[in-house]
Design an enzyme around this catalytic site. Structure first.
Site, PDB file in Angstrom:
ATOM      1  N   LYS A   8       7.074  -1.773  -2.938  1.00  0.00           N
ATOM      2  CA  LYS A   8       8.285  -1.471  -3.094  1.00  0.00           C
ATOM      3  C   LYS A   8       9.611  -1.779  -2.352  1.00  0.00           C
ATOM      4  CE  LYS A   8       7.142   2.615  -6.092  1.00  0.00           C
ATOM      5  NZ  LYS A   8       6.526   3.409  -5.948  1.00  0.00           N
TER       6      LYS A   8
ATOM      7  N   HIS B  64      14.337   0.673   0.835  1.00  0.00           N
ATOM      8  CA  HIS B  64      16.011   0.870   0.280  1.00  0.00           C
ATOM      9  C   HIS B  64      17.155   1.516   1.286  1.00  0.00           C
ATOM     10  CE1 HIS B  64      14.687   4.631  -0.500  1.00  0.00           C
ATOM     11  NE2 HIS B  64      13.335   4.413  -0.939  1.00  0.00           N
TER      12      HIS B  64
ATOM     13  N   HIS C  52      15.513   5.084   3.195  1.00  0.00           N
ATOM     14  CA  HIS C  52      14.615   4.426   3.686  1.00  0.00           C
ATOM     15  C   HIS C  52      15.564   3.595   5.166  1.00  0.00           C
ATOM     16  CE1 HIS C  52      11.402   4.215   0.956  1.00  0.00           C
ATOM     17  NE2 HIS C  52      10.757   4.954   1.482  1.00  0.00           N
TER      18      HIS C  52
HETATM   19  N1  ARG Z   1       6.522   6.814   1.859  1.00  0.00           N
HETATM   20  C1  ARG Z   1       6.879   8.417   2.109  1.00  0.00           C
HETATM   21  C2  ARG Z   1       8.204   7.908   1.158  1.00  0.00           C
HETATM   22  O1  ARG Z   1       8.904   6.770   1.029  1.00  0.00           O
HETATM   23  C3  ARG Z   1       7.073   8.947   2.919  1.00  0.00           C
HETATM   24  C4  ARG Z   1       6.506   8.888   4.412  1.00  0.00           C
HETATM   25  C5  ARG Z   1       6.548  10.179   4.751  1.00  0.00           C
HETATM   26  N2  ARG Z   1       5.878  10.347   6.330  1.00  0.00           N
HETATM   27  C6  ARG Z   1       4.758  11.134   5.368  1.00  0.00           C
HETATM   28  N3  ARG Z   1       4.077  11.351   6.818  1.00  0.00           N
HETATM   29  N4  ARG Z   1       4.184  11.714   4.731  1.00  0.00           N
HETATM   30  O2  ARG Z   1       8.952   8.557   0.784  1.00  0.00           O
END
Ligand code: ARG
Length: 563
Positions: free
Chosen positions: A122, A125, A128
């Protein structure tokens, strides 16, 4: 200085405690009212006496130290006037030393920060971008306070979505297109899967089967997954490089795939798992929370299972005093559940050590931003656009500048980062080119420009040396005193930002300091003939320059000597 005045008052007042004194002490708006003022209204209620009488009483009990010029009672207030040159000396002596603002608070302690964490296949964005810059700034802030910080990128690289992607790739994809277009093509395939699955529901079963193959180590499935992973990570790293950011660990969800069985076993042993329509959950109704799903009906683990495994791994590996998670607010429940499960597993430390750090949305408010396939906005494109807009400004205003490309990158990227960090993180951020690239606003370029101005001033004075003794009596005009007060605040600012997990405290401070300097600079000529005046003013310039650089660095933003 404020602390010293609080201590003076505390020794003269018995009826209220130090914290109350601290909260009551004011900084008067006009210089005639002194540098600090203490109102006696609250004491009047306790002592049942008129406030001016109380003020006079207290005043008579205080012995005036050197750094205070006079203490005056005006109405209900006790006003403290600092001895400005003693104050200047005290602050300058502390602030001119390397490492001003650092502390030993975190010595021997480790903090894990889980941030950025984009999802494989993905795009990276604007959301992030926020977790990336907030997390990176917290890393800088805690490092400054002496903590060892582990920067962890918990990539979203495991889960049923990869089963879908494999099905889509095998049905409608081509190796060449994936190679050529990378994430953009993977996103197209993912959308295509959902369109087709509307018509042919069996595709969902196929996708589940492929993810099951991934979980059970099937070679073909893992090979395709790894290929998508590598492509994505390469793109993400390009964005990090542009921002000058690094991580200590790229341990994403897939890293925990062989660690979730232990989680399930532990939960079972401690009688925390219950069946719910074939799935396994931890019931959290007692804590007013939805149940935490651990295993799906088909036995596969989910996001939360891997997060529980991750907490245990990190605690065992890094023995953190805190583990921070920087994500959007929409994951509030998820983290509340994970933290609660950790507590129920008997980990007393979980309550204070695990902290979710949410942030608001980025609203693009009709700005025209370049998009790739499917109208998606990539963080990388925003950064590149900021860089090229700054380059245009430089081309018109300062075409002979050296290193134009590097300066444009540092200023352009800095502008975007600063815009993200200037407001309290929980608030939504609005994105307006006109605002964030403005060299005169509350922006990154403004602070960087002030830094470059300090550098230029010092370049033009050849005989100044930060180690020379200076004449502090020169620094008693109001603009100098205001600047010295800002310089004085720096260590408290860092501490405050760390306690509140709030980089905006540093961002706002950097603007306050830059403004105080620019006022000082407008009102006082620096390169004057009288050596004592010139030296003293250069001293403030040199200290300001260093703190501006350090503040920007705490935000993850660089500086340039000329712009
Ligand atoms: N990959 C997830 C997202 O883009 C965020 C992960 C955050 N960290 C975790 N340990 N869950 O929303």
């Amino acid at each position: 200085m404020k602390d010293k005045i609080i201590a003076l008052l505390d020794s003269a007042i018995e009826e209220i405690d130090k914290d109350t004194i601290t909260s009551l002490l004011e900084q008067p708006p006009k210089p005639e009212l002194g540098d600090y003022a203490f109102p006696c209204f609250q004491l009047a209620k306790i002592l049942r006496k008129a406030p001016p009488m109380i003020a006079t009483d207290i005043c008579s009990k205080i012995e005036k130290p050197d750094y205070i010029e006079k203490i005056e009672v005006q109405g209900a207030y006790i006003n403290f006037f600092l001895n400005k040159s003693t104050y200047a000396k005290e602050v300058v002596t502390r602030a001119k030393v390397d490492g001003y603002g650092e502390s030993e608070e975190g010595k021997g302690k480790t903090i894990c920060i889980d941030y950025s964490s984009p999802n494989v296949a993905k795009n990276f964005h604007v959301g992030h971008l926020r977790t990336t810059v907030i997390g990176n700034s917290l890393y800088k802030i805690y490092s400054k306070l002496g903590y060892k910080v582990e920067r962890i990128n918990h990539l979203g690289d495991w889960g049923t979505q990869f089963g879908k992607l494999i099905v889509a790739y095998k049905s409608w994809g081509s190796e060449d297109l994936v190679k050529e277009k990378g994430i953009e093509e993977l996103m197209r395939l993912y959308v295509k899967f959902h369109e087709e699955a509307e018509k042919i529901p069996e595709l969902e079963d196929e996708a589940r089967a492929w993810f099951h193959k991934m979980e059970t180590g099937d070679e073909e499935a893992l090979k395709i997954w790894k290929w998508f992973f590598d492509i994505s990570l390469e793109e993400f790293k390009r964005t990090y490089k542009l921002m000058g950011m690094e991580f200590d660990h790229y341990t994403g969800e897939s890293f925990y795939r062989d660690k979730t069985d232990d989680v399930v076993k532990e939960l079972t042993d401690k009688n925390l798992l219950t069946d719910s329509e074939g799935a396994k959950i931890v019931d959290l109704s007692e804590y007013d929370m939805a149940p935490c799903l651990i295993l799906k009906k088909d036995g596969s683990s989910i996001y939360a299972t891997r997060d529980i495994a991750a907490v245990e791994y990190r605690k065992n590996t890094y023995n953190f005093t805190k583990c921070l998670y920087v994500t959007g607010q929409e994951q509030k429940l998820h983290f509340a559940q994970v933290f609660k499960v950790m507590e129920l597993l008997g980990n007393d430390w979980a309550k204070d050590s695990l902290v979710h750090i949410p942030y608001g949305l980025v609203s693009l408010g009709g700005e025209k931003l370049s998009t790739r396939g499917g109208n998606v906005i990539y963080a990388e494109d925003i950064l590149l656009e900021a860089i090229s807009k700054i380059k245009e400004v430089i081309e018109t205003k300062n075409p002979d500048l050296e290193n134009k490309d590097e300066v444009s990158r540092i200023v352009g990227v800095g502008a975007v980062i600063f815009n993200d960090l200037y407001n309290q993180r929980i608030k939504d951020v609005s994105f307006k080119w006109e605002h964030l690239l403005n060299f005169d606003g509350e922006t990154g370029p403004y602070v960087q420009y002030t830094y470059a101005r300090c550098s230029s001033i010092l370049r033009n004075v050849s005989d100044f040396d930060i180690d020379t003794e200076i004449d502090y009596s020169v620094l008693t005009d109001s603009a100098s005193v205001e600047l010295i007060k800002e310089i004085d605040r720096f260590p408290t600012i860092i501490k405050d930002a760390s306690e509140r997990y709030e980089p905006s405290v540093v961002a706002r401070y950097s603007v306050d300091l830059a403004q105080a300097f620019n006022k000082f600079y407008t009102e006082n000529r620096i390169a004057v003939d009288e050596k004592n005046v010139r030296n003293a003013r250069c001293m403030l310039t040199a200290i300001t320059r260093r703190i501006l650089k350090d503040s920007l660095d705490l935000l993850g933003i660089g500086c340039v000597e000329r712009m």
